[in-house]
Design a protein around this motif. Structure first.
Motif, PDB file in Angstrom:
ATOM      1  N   THR A  44     -40.782  78.957 -39.720  1.00  0.00           N
ATOM      2  CA  THR A  44     -39.963  77.764 -39.937  1.00  0.00           C
ATOM      3  C   THR A  44     -38.486  78.125 -40.119  1.00  0.00           C
ATOM      4  O   THR A  44     -37.611  77.421 -39.608  1.00  0.00           O
ATOM      5  N   LYS A  45     -38.252  79.240 -40.793  1.00  0.00           N
ATOM      6  CA  LYS A  45     -36.854  79.654 -41.021  1.00  0.00           C
ATOM      7  C   LYS A  45     -36.125  79.923 -39.709  1.00  0.00           C
ATOM      8  O   LYS A  45     -34.910  79.920 -39.653  1.00  0.00           O
ATOM      9  N   GLU A  46     -36.902  80.195 -38.654  1.00  0.00           N
ATOM     10  CA  GLU A  46     -36.296  80.458 -37.338  1.00  0.00           C
ATOM     11  C   GLU A  46     -36.009  79.173 -36.575  1.00  0.00           C
ATOM     12  O   GLU A  46     -35.545  79.211 -35.436  1.00  0.00           O
ATOM     13  N   GLY A  47     -36.318  78.040 -37.200  1.00  0.00           N
ATOM     14  CA  GLY A  47     -36.008  76.761 -36.560  1.00  0.00           C
ATOM     15  C   GLY A  47     -37.092  76.268 -35.620  1.00  0.00           C
ATOM     16  O   GLY A  47     -36.833  75.413 -34.767  1.00  0.00           O
ATOM     17  N   ILE A  48     -38.310  76.799 -35.776  1.00  0.00           N
ATOM     18  CA  ILE A  48     -39.406  76.382 -34.892  1.00  0.00           C
ATOM     19  C   ILE A  48     -40.404  75.540 -35.688  1.00  0.00           C
ATOM     20  O   ILE A  48     -40.819  75.923 -36.788  1.00  0.00           O
ATOM     21  N   LEU A  52     -41.970  82.792 -28.211  1.00  0.00           N
ATOM     22  CA  LEU A  52     -41.245  82.813 -29.494  1.00  0.00           C
ATOM     23  C   LEU A  52     -39.761  83.211 -29.383  1.00  0.00           C
ATOM     24  O   LEU A  52     -38.895  82.510 -29.928  1.00  0.00           O
ATOM     25  N   PRO A  53     -39.432  84.321 -28.680  1.00  0.00           N
ATOM     26  CA  PRO A  53     -38.016  84.697 -28.625  1.00  0.00           C
ATOM     27  C   PRO A  53     -37.155  83.600 -28.002  1.00  0.00           C
ATOM     28  O   PRO A  53     -36.013  83.379 -28.426  1.00  0.00           O
ATOM     29  N   HIS A  54     -37.729  82.892 -27.043  1.00  0.00           N
ATOM     30  CA  HIS A  54     -36.977  81.834 -26.357  1.00  0.00           C
ATOM     31  C   HIS A  54     -36.833  80.601 -27.251  1.00  0.00           C
ATOM     32  O   HIS A  54     -35.797  79.932 -27.259  1.00  0.00           O
ATOM     33  N   LEU A  55     -37.870  80.319 -28.014  1.00  0.00           N
ATOM     34  CA  LEU A  55     -37.815  79.179 -28.945  1.00  0.00           C
ATOM     35  C   LEU A  55     -36.804  79.446 -30.056  1.00  0.00           C
ATOM     36  O   LEU A  55     -36.044  78.562 -30.448  1.00  0.00           O
ATOM     37  N   ARG A  56     -36.800  80.698 -30.532  1.00  0.00           N
ATOM     38  CA  ARG A  56     -35.808  81.088 -31.548  1.00  0.00           C
ATOM     39  C   ARG A  56     -34.394  80.879 -31.011  1.00  0.00           C
ATOM     40  O   ARG A  56     -33.525  80.341 -31.682  1.00  0.00           O
ATOM     41  N   ARG A  57     -34.190  81.331 -29.776  1.00  0.00           N
ATOM     42  CA  ARG A  57     -32.854  81.209 -29.178  1.00  0.00           C
ATOM     43  C   ARG A  57     -32.492  79.741 -28.992  1.00  0.00           C
ATOM     44  O   ARG A  57     -31.357  79.331 -29.232  1.00  0.00           O
ATOM     45  N   LYS A  74     -31.397  78.379 -32.321  1.00  0.00           N
ATOM     46  CA  LYS A  74     -30.103  78.938 -32.726  1.00  0.00           C
ATOM     47  C   LYS A  74     -28.968  78.300 -31.912  1.00  0.00           C
ATOM     48  O   LYS A  74     -27.972  77.841 -32.459  1.00  0.00           O
ATOM     49  N   ASP A  75     -29.149  78.252 -30.599  1.00  0.00           N
ATOM     50  CA  ASP A  75     -28.083  77.755 -29.727  1.00  0.00           C
ATOM     51  C   ASP A  75     -27.846  76.255 -29.884  1.00  0.00           C
ATOM     52  O   ASP A  75     -26.715  75.780 -29.789  1.00  0.00           O
ATOM     53  N   SER A  76     -28.937  75.502 -30.106  1.00  0.00           N
ATOM     54  CA  SER A  76     -28.801  74.039 -30.145  1.00  0.00           C
ATOM     55  C   SER A  76     -28.509  73.518 -31.541  1.00  0.00           C
ATOM     56  O   SER A  76     -28.043  72.388 -31.711  1.00  0.00           O
ATOM     57  N   GLY A  77     -28.831  74.331 -32.556  1.00  0.00           N
ATOM     58  CA  GLY A  77     -28.687  73.838 -33.930  1.00  0.00           C
ATOM     59  C   GLY A  77     -29.758  72.806 -34.263  1.00  0.00           C
ATOM     60  O   GLY A  77     -29.719  72.149 -35.301  1.00  0.00           O
ATOM     61  N   SER A 100     -38.818  63.902 -35.151  1.00  0.00           N
ATOM     62  CA  SER A 100     -39.761  64.641 -36.012  1.00  0.00           C
ATOM     63  C   SER A 100     -39.173  65.955 -36.530  1.00  0.00           C
ATOM     64  O   SER A 100     -39.922  66.882 -36.838  1.00  0.00           O
ATOM     65  N   GLY A 101     -37.843  66.012 -36.631  1.00  0.00           N
ATOM     66  CA  GLY A 101     -37.184  67.249 -37.046  1.00  0.00           C
ATOM     67  C   GLY A 101     -37.585  67.750 -38.428  1.00  0.00           C
ATOM     68  O   GLY A 101     -37.378  68.927 -38.742  1.00  0.00           O
ATOM     69  N   TYR A 102     -38.193  66.875 -39.262  1.00  0.00           N
ATOM     70  CA  TYR A 102     -38.626  67.298 -40.602  1.00  0.00           C
ATOM     71  C   TYR A 102     -40.160  67.321 -40.694  1.00  0.00           C
ATOM     72  O   TYR A 102     -40.732  67.345 -41.776  1.00  0.00           O
TER      73      TYR A 102
END
Ligand code: NAD
Length: 258
Positions: free
Chosen positions: A183-187, A129-134, A137-140, A241-243
């Motif tokens: 989802t709010k974390e971009g995952i 999870l921490p790596h997926l969050r990063r 965040k980093d890639s947008g 599949s971003g949505y």
């Protein structure tokens, strides 16, 4: 298609053979950085990794028995050490363990099936999870977690496969909670749910038994691992599949239509 997977860091658990290996090879062909995993290195590891590199990817093997939570963390840590992060996690490690009817299920068997199919996916996802969050965040772009469910997760499974089917249903379900809270974390979280695929999973069936099973599949045959692979690429690709999150995609030749 899938151009955005080039350079993405993809960890596929349980991927020394079968559905997981075919998925890992497909990611390599897209130019991804791919981690394959199994309890121990397979005999053909060197040639498997070389072929994936030849196909355009980067590939490395991470040994770990993912029934054990500490091994889930160790595999994630080793993958991050090698590739610098995780963009896509595919929780593919799983299996029947054995076929046991209800009367024969003891604590040891209960633990074996649930550790392999449920604990492994939960703990690997937790440590990723921490790596997926990063990554997000980093890639947008979104990071992606893909679970591997099963037709048995809907039907309850065949003879002696009740616990296995229940563990797969558990996976189909738990991603709903993860979608609600991450989802709010971009995952994104999605499940690929195979029907009947011709892998070592069905090593207990002879040709006659496979033919009998095939009569219950509208397409009249077992799936091939490479026929499941594109669904993983689809859920991994932010462009495709971003949505899409919280879904189960059934790849089963029409065997079951939920
Ligand atoms: P397979 O037996 O060919 O491959 C299983 C992979 O998991 C192997 O690479 C093995 O080394 C690895 N593995 C097993 N135990 C492990 C452990 N404790 N730790 C780490 N890795 C481990 O099976 P498959 O058919 O390719 O199955 C892949 C996934 O698809 C599984 O989750 C399975 O439940 C699911 N599935 C398969 C079918 C099918 O018909 N083949 C149907 C529905 C779902």
């Amino acid at each position: 298609m899938f151009d955005d997977l080039k350079g993405r860091r993809v960890l596929v658990t349980g991927s020394t053979q079968g559905i997981g290996l075919a998925a890992a090879q497909a990611f390599a062909r897209c130019g991804a950085k791919v981690g394959i995993n199994g309890r121990k290195a397979p005999a053909d590891l060197t040639s498997t990794l070389a072929a994936m590199e030849q196909a355009g990817g980067e590939a490395a093997f991470f040994a770990g028995d993912l029934r054990d939570s500490a091994a889930c963390k160790a595999v994630v840590d080793a993958f991050v050490e090698r590739f610098g992060g995780i963009d896509v996690l595919i929780n593919n490690a799983g299996g029947l363990v054995a076929r046991k009817p209800l009367e024969e299920i003891d604590d040891e068997f209960f633990d074996a099936v649930t550790d392999l199919n449920a604990r492994s996916a939960l703990m690997t996802t937790k440590h990723a999870l921490p790596h997926l969050r990063r990554s997000a965040k980093d890639s947008g772009q979104t990071a992606s977690v893909i679970l591997v469910g099963s037709v048995a997760g809907y039907t309850g499974g065949g003879p002696g496969a009740g616990l296995y089917g229940a563990a797969k249903a558990w996976l189909h379900n738990i991603q709903k909670n993860w979608v609600a809270f991450h989802t709010k974390e971009g995952i994104r979280f999605n499940t690929v749910s195979p029907g009947t695929f011709d892998t070592a999973f069905h090593a207990d069936k002879d040709e006659a038994a496979k033919a009998r099973v095939s009569t219950g599949i509208p397409m009249g045959r077992f799936g091939k691992p490479e026929e499941c692979a594109p669904t993983f690429l689809f859920f991994a690709s932010h462009a495709c599949s971003g949505y899409i999150t919280g879904q189960v995609l059934d790849v089963n030749g029409g065997q079951f239509m939920p």
